[in-house]
Design a protein around this motif. Structure first.
Motif, PDB file in Angstrom:
ATOM      1  N   LEU B 184     -25.389  61.577  40.268  1.00 36.98           N
ATOM      2  CA  LEU B 184     -26.327  60.503  40.597  1.00 36.98           C
ATOM      3  C   LEU B 184     -25.551  59.324  41.183  1.00 36.98           C
ATOM      4  CD1 LEU B 184     -29.303  59.426  40.075  1.00 36.98           C
ATOM      5  CD2 LEU B 184     -28.362  58.451  37.972  1.00 36.98           C
ATOM      6  N   GLY B 185     -25.987  58.867  42.367  1.00 33.71           N
ATOM      7  CA  GLY B 185     -25.334  57.723  42.992  1.00 33.71           C
ATOM      8  C   GLY B 185     -23.867  57.967  43.304  1.00 33.71           C
ATOM      9  N   ALA B 186     -23.474  59.250  43.355  1.00 29.36           N
ATOM     10  CA  ALA B 186     -22.076  59.624  43.620  1.00 29.36           C
ATOM     11  C   ALA B 186     -21.122  58.995  42.601  1.00 29.36           C
ATOM     12  CB  ALA B 186     -21.679  59.247  45.044  1.00 29.36           C
ATOM     13  N   ILE B 187     -21.615  58.796  41.387  1.00 31.39           N
ATOM     14  CA  ILE B 187     -20.813  58.126  40.358  1.00 31.39           C
ATOM     15  C   ILE B 187     -19.696  59.035  39.842  1.00 31.39           C
ATOM     16  CG2 ILE B 187     -20.879  57.213  37.995  1.00 31.39           C
ATOM     17  CD1 ILE B 187     -23.715  56.155  38.663  1.00 31.39           C
ATOM     18  N   ALA B 188     -18.473  58.527  39.942  1.00 29.31           N
ATOM     19  CA  ALA B 188     -17.311  59.280  39.462  1.00 29.31           C
ATOM     20  C   ALA B 188     -16.716  58.666  38.204  1.00 29.31           C
ATOM     21  CB  ALA B 188     -16.241  59.358  40.545  1.00 29.31           C
ATOM     22  N   GLY B 189     -17.029  57.375  37.975  1.00 28.63           N
ATOM     23  CA  GLY B 189     -16.481  56.716  36.796  1.00 28.63           C
ATOM     24  C   GLY B 189     -17.307  55.492  36.422  1.00 28.63           C
ATOM     25  N   VAL B 190     -17.577  55.323  35.131  1.00 25.98           N
ATOM     26  CA  VAL B 190     -18.328  54.158  34.661  1.00 25.98           C
ATOM     27  C   VAL B 190     -17.609  53.511  33.472  1.00 25.98           C
ATOM     28  CG1 VAL B 190     -20.606  55.007  35.365  1.00 25.98           C
ATOM     29  CG2 VAL B 190     -19.769  55.539  33.079  1.00 25.98           C
ATOM     30  N   ARG B 191     -17.917  52.221  33.313  1.00 30.42           N
ATOM     31  CA  ARG B 191     -17.401  51.525  32.143  1.00 30.42           C
ATOM     32  C   ARG B 191     -18.586  51.069  31.298  1.00 30.42           C
ATOM     33  NH1 ARG B 191     -18.457  46.119  32.570  1.00 30.42           N
ATOM     34  NH2 ARG B 191     -18.436  45.108  34.608  1.00 30.42           N
ATOM     35  N   ASN B 192     -18.295  50.667  30.059  1.00 31.23           N
ATOM     36  CA  ASN B 192     -19.366  50.121  29.222  1.00 31.23           C
ATOM     37  C   ASN B 192     -19.607  48.656  29.609  1.00 31.23           C
ATOM     38  OD1 ASN B 192     -17.053  48.963  28.175  1.00 31.23           O
ATOM     39  ND2 ASN B 192     -17.564  49.339  26.039  1.00 31.23           N
ATOM     40  N   ALA B 193     -20.637  48.067  29.048  1.00 35.14           N
ATOM     41  CA  ALA B 193     -20.999  46.703  29.432  1.00 35.14           C
ATOM     42  C   ALA B 193     -19.882  45.716  29.093  1.00 35.14           C
ATOM     43  CB  ALA B 193     -22.298  46.289  28.741  1.00 35.14           C
ATOM     44  N   ARG B 194     -19.231  45.930  27.983  1.00 36.80           N
ATOM     45  CA  ARG B 194     -18.184  45.023  27.549  1.00 36.80           C
ATOM     46  C   ARG B 194     -16.932  45.135  28.415  1.00 36.80           C
ATOM     47  NH1 ARG B 194     -16.289  44.638  21.210  1.00 36.80           N
ATOM     48  NH2 ARG B 194     -14.878  42.866  21.431  1.00 36.80           N
TER      49      ARG B 194
END
Lengths: 86, 247
Positions: B184-194
């Motif tokens: 989805l959205g070509a997402i390869a890496g995400v972080r948390n909100a903090r």
């Protein structure tokens, strides 16, 4: 006396199911054009002992929420029937 | 920095990660076993790639309840830096430390090749040695790397600048062809909100020497080192400034 729980875990509506798509294509190739959407999930059987029916249901729901299904991508449902405790 | 690298039964990038940190970057590494109950005294915890518990049930679903994960969750809650690579990313999603989930690749194939990812945000503990828009050349090797999340989650990820890496072509363009797994959205890496927990599907630890084709992976580890051992909380910082300062 115990219970046999049958748990069905399925991909949520809207969640991509590439396995289902591949099986659908394969069935079409085998001459079953009537096949529409195919969704592939998991089937689990759990034997539960020393627990009341009400408690079995509540605890099974907890097991589904915590481990058996990932609620981000999956739905679940289950049936509980009386069974030998063996 | 003192790094903890966890080994779950079925992890297979733990040794490579420790090698990169110790031998190439001169860091201190403590090897942790899934049954360990403490991560005390460590500055960053890495959940490495592999097939923890044989990927049984779902990737990361069983590992998420390992004794060590209780300590990791506490560590993350206190602002400790946690990096999940591939299977480690899957475990962090299963544990609820990162939003979303990773499912079977769109084409059902196991991918083992190099990809390009674009740095969407360089103000993070994991990308501060890059510039926004940089394109990194990193390998992937996974069967379940298709990132999914519901619409509300996606919107909040976008709004909170939590999407750190996207799959692109070599020029940094998001195209359907450059998205290897249908994420989805070509997402390869995400972080948390903090901002202290980060997961990515590509393998920076396998791209730290020219011997294996490139060194772009070093930037991820060097960013963490540059961010120092302090508690990370980007949500509390002004968005325009450099977020992290280390000793």
């Amino acid at each position: 006396m115990g219970w046999l729980a049958r748990v069905y875990v399925t991909p949520k509506t809207g969640v991509l199911d590439p396995q289902g798509k591949a099986v659908q294509h394969s069935l079409h190739a085998l001459g079953y054009p009537e096949v529409g959407d195919v969704r592939i999930g998991k089937y689990l059987e759990l034997r539960l002992v020393d627990v009341s029916r009400e408690s079995a249901e509540a605890r099974l729901r907890e097991m589904c929420e915590r481990l058996l299904a990932n609620r981000v991508i999956e739905d679940y449902r289950f049936e509980i029937d009386a069974a030998d405790a063996s | 920095m003192r790094w903890g690298v966890i080994t779950f039964p079925g992890s297979n990038d733990d040794a490579q990660t420790a090698y990169v940190l110790e031998r190439l970057l001169g860091e201190t590494v403590v090897r942790l076993w899934h049954k360990d109950a403490s991560v005390d005294g460590l500055d960053c915890i890495v959940l490495p790639g592999g097939f923890s518990y044989g990927d049984y049930l779902r990737c990361g679903a069983v590992a998420r309840f390992s004794p060590i994960m209780l300590a990791v969750e506490r560590f993350a809650r206190e602002g400790g830096i946690v990096l999940g690579i591939c299977n480690g990313f899957q475990i962090l999603c299963e544990a609820g430390l990162l939003p979303g989930a990773l499912i079977r690749n769109r084409e059902l194939d196991f991918l083992c090749r190099r990809v390009h990812v674009r740095v969407e945000d360089a103000d993070t503990a994991f990308t501060n040695r890059c510039r926004r828009g940089d394109v990194l050349d990193l390998p992937v090797k996974h069967g379940e790397g298709c990132y999914v999340a519901d619409e509300a989650t996606l919107r909040s990820l976008e709004a909170g600048r939590q999407i750190v890496l996207r799959y692109t072509d070599a020029e940094g363009r998001v195209t359907p062809e450059a998205n290897p797994n249908g994420s989805l959205g070509a997402i390869a890496g995400v972080r948390n909100a903090r901002g202290n927990v980060f997961g990515l599907m590509p393998h920076p630890e396998h791209a730290c020497e020219w011997l294996v084709g490139g060194e772009d992976g070093r930037k991820i580890f060097l960013s963490v080192i540059a961010s120092g051992s302090g508690v990370v909380d980007v949500s509390a910082a002004p968005t325009s400034s450099k977020v992290l300062s280390g000793p």
